[in-house]
Design a protein around this motif. Sequence first.
Motif, mmCIF file in Angstrom:
data_model
loop_
_atom_site.group_PDB
_atom_site.id
_atom_site.type_symbol
_atom_site.label_atom_id
_atom_site.label_comp_id
_atom_site.label_asym_id
_atom_site.label_seq_id
_atom_site.Cartn_x
_atom_site.Cartn_y
_atom_site.Cartn_z
ATOM 1 N N VAL A 1 0.838 -1.203 0.000
ATOM 2 C CA VAL A 1 0.000 0.000 0.000
ATOM 3 C C VAL A 1 0.867 1.246 0.000
ATOM 4 C CG1 VAL A 1 -1.652 1.349 1.334
ATOM 5 C CG2 VAL A 1 -1.975 -1.123 1.083
ATOM 6 N N VAL A 2 1.913 1.252 0.865
ATOM 7 C CA VAL A 2 2.828 2.395 0.935
ATOM 8 C C VAL A 2 3.522 2.594 -0.399
ATOM 9 C CG1 VAL A 2 4.942 3.269 1.992
ATOM 10 C CG2 VAL A 2 3.169 2.238 3.421
ATOM 11 N N ASP A 3 4.010 1.493 -0.984
ATOM 12 C CA ASP A 3 4.721 1.582 -2.261
ATOM 13 C C ASP A 3 3.799 2.119 -3.356
ATOM 14 O OD1 ASP A 3 7.000 0.627 -1.090
ATOM 15 O OD2 ASP A 3 6.731 -1.447 -1.770
ATOM 16 N N ALA B 1 4.294 5.527 -5.377
ATOM 17 C CA ALA B 1 4.382 5.483 -6.838
ATOM 18 C C ALA B 1 3.388 6.454 -7.465
ATOM 19 C CB ALA B 1 4.132 4.061 -7.329
ATOM 20 N N ALA B 2 2.191 6.544 -6.873
ATOM 21 C CA ALA B 2 1.185 7.471 -7.400
ATOM 22 C C ALA B 2 1.641 8.921 -7.254
ATOM 23 C CB ALA B 2 -0.139 7.262 -6.658
ATOM 24 N N GLN B 3 2.248 9.242 -6.123
ATOM 25 C CA GLN B 3 2.762 10.591 -5.903
ATOM 26 C C GLN B 3 3.902 10.905 -6.870
ATOM 27 O OE1 GLN B 3 2.137 13.066 -2.992
ATOM 28 N NE2 GLN B 3 0.213 12.119 -3.603
ATOM 29 N N GLU C 1 17.180 11.362 -2.217
ATOM 30 C CA GLU C 1 16.870 10.023 -1.719
ATOM 31 C C GLU C 1 15.604 9.990 -0.867
ATOM 32 O OE1 GLU C 1 19.793 10.208 2.233
ATOM 33 O OE2 GLU C 1 20.306 8.923 0.536
ATOM 34 N N SER C 2 15.178 11.155 -0.360
ATOM 35 C CA SER C 2 13.948 11.232 0.426
ATOM 36 C C SER C 2 12.702 11.083 -0.434
ATOM 37 C CB SER C 2 13.877 12.578 1.157
ATOM 38 O OG SER C 2 13.748 13.642 0.220
ATOM 39 N N GLY C 3 12.850 11.239 -1.751
ATOM 40 C CA GLY C 3 11.707 11.218 -2.655
ATOM 41 C C GLY C 3 11.309 12.594 -3.144
ATOM 42 N N ILE C 4 11.989 13.640 -2.663
ATOM 43 C CA ILE C 4 11.727 15.007 -3.103
ATOM 44 C C ILE C 4 12.480 15.270 -4.403
ATOM 45 C CG2 ILE C 4 12.111 17.449 -2.557
ATOM 46 C CD1 ILE C 4 11.761 16.705 0.400
ATOM 47 N N TYR C 5 11.774 15.827 -5.380
ATOM 48 C CA TYR C 5 12.411 16.298 -6.608
ATOM 49 C C TYR C 5 12.677 17.794 -6.464
ATOM 50 C CZ TYR C 5 11.399 11.959 -9.136
ATOM 51 O OH TYR C 5 11.382 10.653 -9.560
ATOM 52 N N SER D 1 3.494 12.397 1.678
ATOM 53 C CA SER D 1 4.012 11.710 2.867
ATOM 54 C C SER D 1 4.997 12.574 3.630
ATOM 55 C CB SER D 1 4.684 10.393 2.470
ATOM 56 O OG SER D 1 5.755 10.627 1.559
ATOM 57 N N LEU D 2 5.567 13.586 2.977
ATOM 58 C CA LEU D 2 6.492 14.523 3.626
ATOM 59 C C LEU D 2 5.857 15.901 3.757
ATOM 60 C CD1 LEU D 2 9.788 13.532 1.770
ATOM 61 C CD2 LEU D 2 9.049 12.829 4.062
ATOM 62 N N ALA D 3 4.528 15.951 3.539
ATOM 63 C CA ALA D 3 3.823 17.235 3.601
ATOM 64 C C ALA D 3 2.620 17.131 4.533
ATOM 65 C CB ALA D 3 3.427 17.694 2.203
#
Length: 345
Positions: A17-19, A23-25, A46-50, A129-131
């Motif tokens: 579910v997390v993955d 992936a959707a984000q 690496e955190s997932g932030i572009y 997830s980071l917001a």
Amino acid sequence: MLLVAVAILASCKEDEVVDEAYAAQEAIILDYLQENDLSDSTQKDESGIYYQIITENRSGISASTGDVLSIYYTAQAVDNQPYDAVTNNGSNEPVKMQFNTGSIFPVGLDISLGLMEEGDTAIFYIPTSLAYEGLDELSSIIPANSVIIMTVELVGIQSETEQDSEETLMIEAFISEQKLDSAIIDSTMIGGVWVRDTTMYLPVDSVELLPSGVYYKRTEEGQSNQTVNAGELADIQYLAYKMESYASGSSFDGTTGSDFFSFPLNDQAVITGLDAGVDVMEREERALLIMPSRTAYGASAFVTPRNRKDYLVEKDVIPTYASKVSPYQILVFEVELLQPQPIVN
């Protein structure tokens, strides 16, 4: 063994579910970058932030944990109008916050600032997830599960020592502007003769710098030698101001009417600046206490959107005081130390 197998299966499903959510984000971010021809200029942390550096200061320094950062910013959800901003338009001061100490919300902004150097301007694409994940009541201004775009200009990096020195200069300027150590000299003609009239601003004493760093100004004498000892209850009436709001009389906290506030002195029940000031006061005395941020709420917490602080307090995202006091806020307290007040059951 069956229970272990069930637990492992449940864990795997949660990870899936997390993955899928991540992936959707990420797909939203990548689509946005492609549609706006930004893919080649954007990097992924690496955190997932572009992110993309718009203005780069190659000689700038990076922030270390505990540093005080000054920024301008604009925040918006993808394909939405900005919901919060402090822009560098010549009339706004930058906002301050403490880096990498859990004092910044959303956490994605804290992570993003670590990717910058002083003088840089950058755009960050922050997954939910980071917001604001799970904060549904923000949906009126930030659609649920939104990717957040933050444009940030990092204009200053200071150590806390440098911040203290800056606050000292600001307090000294405030004391001078408010004439807390001065007399106004005026002359009036009486019977054809000029007579000098001296009227004191807030008489009694000059401003005293206490060992704690609090600036103490007695404005009305109290009862000689009637003080409060450590651990005893101090009963006070007070008004609390942000230093820049003092002249306008706009307090953000305080007692009203016959109400009073009671606390055990020097028992860590209140901010250290209030303890330090009341500790040198006599009963029935009135005083002005000017508190640098290190004796008040220090780094407090920086949050965006700033107009939803009460909701973030309700959700235990930030402490209550952070809804009233910004990071590195110099405070001015008008305090009267009362005689012991009766306890009302």
